[in-house]
Design an enzyme around this catalytic site. Structure first.
Site, PDB file in Angstrom:
ATOM      1  N   GLY A  31       0.809  -1.217   0.000  1.00  0.00           N
ATOM      2  CA  GLY A  31       0.000   0.000   0.000  1.00  0.00           C
ATOM      3  C   GLY A  31       0.841   1.265   0.000  1.00  0.00           C
ATOM      4  O   GLY A  31       2.012   1.231  -0.366  1.00  0.00           O
ATOM      5  N   ALA A  32       0.215   2.388   0.424  1.00  0.00           N
ATOM      6  CA  ALA A  32       0.853   3.710   0.321  1.00  0.00           C
ATOM      7  C   ALA A  32       1.382   3.879  -1.108  1.00  0.00           C
ATOM      8  O   ALA A  32       2.551   4.191  -1.340  1.00  0.00           O
ATOM      9  CB  ALA A  32       1.968   3.870   1.353  1.00  0.00           C
ATOM     10  N   LEU A  33       0.475   3.658  -2.038  1.00  0.00           N
ATOM     11  CA  LEU A  33       0.870   3.520  -3.446  1.00  0.00           C
ATOM     12  C   LEU A  33       1.344   4.842  -4.046  1.00  0.00           C
ATOM     13  O   LEU A  33       0.833   5.905  -3.725  1.00  0.00           O
ATOM     14  CB  LEU A  33      -0.299   2.972  -4.263  1.00  0.00           C
ATOM     15  CG  LEU A  33      -0.853   1.630  -3.784  1.00  0.00           C
ATOM     16  CD1 LEU A  33      -2.015   1.192  -4.670  1.00  0.00           C
ATOM     17  CD2 LEU A  33       0.225   0.556  -3.742  1.00  0.00           C
ATOM     18  N   HIS A  37       4.471   1.982  -7.978  1.00  0.00           N
ATOM     19  CA  HIS A  37       3.541   0.839  -7.951  1.00  0.00           C
ATOM     20  C   HIS A  37       2.632   0.855  -9.182  1.00  0.00           C
ATOM     21  O   HIS A  37       2.364  -0.182  -9.787  1.00  0.00           O
ATOM     22  CB  HIS A  37       2.634   0.916  -6.715  1.00  0.00           C
ATOM     23  CG  HIS A  37       3.347   0.840  -5.404  1.00  0.00           C
ATOM     24  ND1 HIS A  37       3.498   1.923  -4.572  1.00  0.00           N
ATOM     25  CD2 HIS A  37       3.942  -0.203  -4.769  1.00  0.00           C
ATOM     26  CE1 HIS A  37       4.135   1.560  -3.481  1.00  0.00           C
ATOM     27  NE2 HIS A  37       4.432   0.274  -3.577  1.00  0.00           N
ATOM     28  N   GLY A 147       8.915  -4.406  -8.265  1.00  0.00           N
ATOM     29  CA  GLY A 147       9.752  -3.262  -8.621  1.00  0.00           C
ATOM     30  C   GLY A 147      11.239  -3.580  -8.497  1.00  0.00           C
ATOM     31  O   GLY A 147      11.660  -4.299  -7.592  1.00  0.00           O
ATOM     32  N   LYS A 149      13.414  -1.502  -7.657  1.00  0.00           N
ATOM     33  CA  LYS A 149      14.057  -0.738  -6.575  1.00  0.00           C
ATOM     34  C   LYS A 149      14.535  -1.697  -5.486  1.00  0.00           C
ATOM     35  O   LYS A 149      15.625  -1.551  -4.961  1.00  0.00           O
ATOM     36  CB  LYS A 149      13.107   0.307  -5.978  1.00  0.00           C
ATOM     37  CG  LYS A 149      13.826   1.169  -4.937  1.00  0.00           C
ATOM     38  CD  LYS A 149      13.022   2.353  -4.509  1.00  0.00           C
ATOM     39  CE  LYS A 149      11.899   1.972  -3.592  1.00  0.00           C
ATOM     40  NZ  LYS A 149      12.370   1.463  -2.276  1.00  0.00           N
ATOM     41  N   ASP A 150      13.701  -2.691  -5.169  1.00  0.00           N
ATOM     42  CA  ASP A 150      14.108  -3.738  -4.226  1.00  0.00           C
ATOM     43  C   ASP A 150      14.758  -4.847  -5.048  1.00  0.00           C
ATOM     44  O   ASP A 150      14.180  -5.928  -5.223  1.00  0.00           O
ATOM     45  CB  ASP A 150      12.895  -4.252  -3.469  1.00  0.00           C
ATOM     46  CG  ASP A 150      12.246  -3.174  -2.622  1.00  0.00           C
ATOM     47  OD1 ASP A 150      12.516  -3.127  -1.424  1.00  0.00           O
ATOM     48  OD2 ASP A 150      11.481  -2.371  -3.190  1.00  0.00           O
ATOM     49  N   SER A 185       9.381   5.952  -3.245  1.00  0.00           N
ATOM     50  CA  SER A 185       9.257   4.969  -2.180  1.00  0.00           C
ATOM     51  C   SER A 185       8.197   5.456  -1.204  1.00  0.00           C
ATOM     52  O   SER A 185       8.082   6.665  -0.957  1.00  0.00           O
ATOM     53  CB  SER A 185      10.599   4.851  -1.435  1.00  0.00           C
ATOM     54  OG  SER A 185      10.414   4.206  -0.183  1.00  0.00           O
ATOM     55  N   ARG A 187       8.377   5.201   1.810  1.00  0.00           N
ATOM     56  CA  ARG A 187       9.091   5.760   2.965  1.00  0.00           C
ATOM     57  C   ARG A 187       9.586   7.186   2.723  1.00  0.00           C
ATOM     58  O   ARG A 187       9.987   7.859   3.676  1.00  0.00           O
ATOM     59  CB  ARG A 187      10.257   4.848   3.366  1.00  0.00           C
ATOM     60  CG  ARG A 187       9.782   3.533   3.962  1.00  0.00           C
ATOM     61  CD  ARG A 187      10.922   2.696   4.538  1.00  0.00           C
ATOM     62  NE  ARG A 187      10.432   1.613   5.369  1.00  0.00           N
ATOM     63  CZ  ARG A 187      10.371   0.332   5.007  1.00  0.00           C
ATOM     64  NH1 ARG A 187      10.779  -0.033   3.808  1.00  0.00           N
ATOM     65  NH2 ARG A 187       9.915  -0.584   5.838  1.00  0.00           N
TER      66      ARG A 187
END
Ligand code: PAF
Length: 266
Positions: A31-33, A37, A147, A149-150, A185, A187
């Site tokens: 979440g926190a798209l 995403h 993704g 990124k990870d 991100s 974060r």
């Protein structure tokens, strides 16, 4: 767009599509798209007939001192973004639904999990492979998109899928960056304006390191220099800068926020 909160509801949504031979695409998220995403949803839609997304903040991949409780949750907003992006269904399992049998591990991460993130978050990939395995067994997708990124996570998932013999194609979606090159991100929402300014230097330091490696400099030497450069730019500390899988990867801290990023090294 349909919402499923249980496996039974999910089966009712995906069963008929599967029976008709439709290709099911899937994007697992916490979440926190953001646009990163949504770009994965777009990628999945290009390759699948029906695309679903899960939103589940997985407790088992956070250590007790990490940000599980503070992790941003914005279900209504996420759902409206996914509806606009053309997701056909969203899976929103509860903890009990996904971990009905408790937290016992079914699968273990393979060699890709060694080093880098695991040196600093030893619990992380165990939590990730198990939740993804459980999510896969609930959604039963043909294609799943993660993704880049990870980047290490993507390698660990590919290994897990191969080791378990799951009939799922794993695709990696390119990192989406803001106008200053900062990798998007969830974060990033934690960053103060000053931290955001410093965060935006991370990608440039990595691009410079990658260019030095391409020019023949020794990767270990270059990565040590890049770690020092991040501190000079204002990062509080650096967990690692390393070269692996032909990428330069890094994790570094700004206040209480840990950022990761990577760029191609070839
Ligand atoms: O990358 C993430 O958001 C999470 O690690 C994932 C893959 C959804 C598993 O919880």
């Amino acid at each position: 767009m349909e919402i499923a909160r249980t496996r039974a509801e999910l089966d009712a949504l995906t069963g008929p599509a599967r029976a008709q031979g439709m290709i099911i695409g899937y994007v697992p998220t916490m979440g926190a798209l953001h646009d990163g995403h949504l770009s994965l949803v777009r990628m999945a839609r290009e390759e699948a007939d029906l695309v679903g997304v899960s939103v589940f903040v997985n407790p088992t991949q956070f250590a007790p001192h990490e940000d599980f409780d503070a992790y941003p949750r914005q279900e209504e907003h996420d759902l409206s973004l996914l509806e606009r992006e053309g997701a056909a269904f969203v899976f929103l399992p509860s903890r009990d639904e996904l971990y009905a049998d408790g937290y016992e591990s079914a699968v273990a991460p393979g060699p890709a999990a060694e080093g880098l993130e695991s040196d600093f978050r030893p619990h992380f990939f165990g939590g990730v492979v198990n939740v993804v395995y459980r999510l896969f067994s609930a959604v039963r997708p043909d294609i799943a998109v993660f993704g880049e990124k990870d980047f290490q996570q993507l390698q660990v998932i590919k290994e897990m899928v191969a080791a378990q013999g799951l009939p799922i194609r794993i695709a990696g979606g390119p990192i989406v960056r803001d106008a200053h090159g900062l990798a998007l991100s969830s974060r990033n929402a934690y960053l103060s304006p000053e931290e955001l300014r410093v965060a935006r230097t991370l990608n440039q330091v990595l691009y410079d390191a990658a260019s030095s490696i391409r020019n023949g400099e020794a990767p270990d030497y270059v990565c040590a220099g890049a770690a020092q450069s991040l501190v000079d730019h204002g990062f509080a500390s650096v967990d690692y800068v390393a070269e692996r899988w032909d990428r330069v990867l890094a994790a570094a801290w700004l206040g209480k926020t840990r950022l990761i990023d990577n760029v191609p090294a070839i």
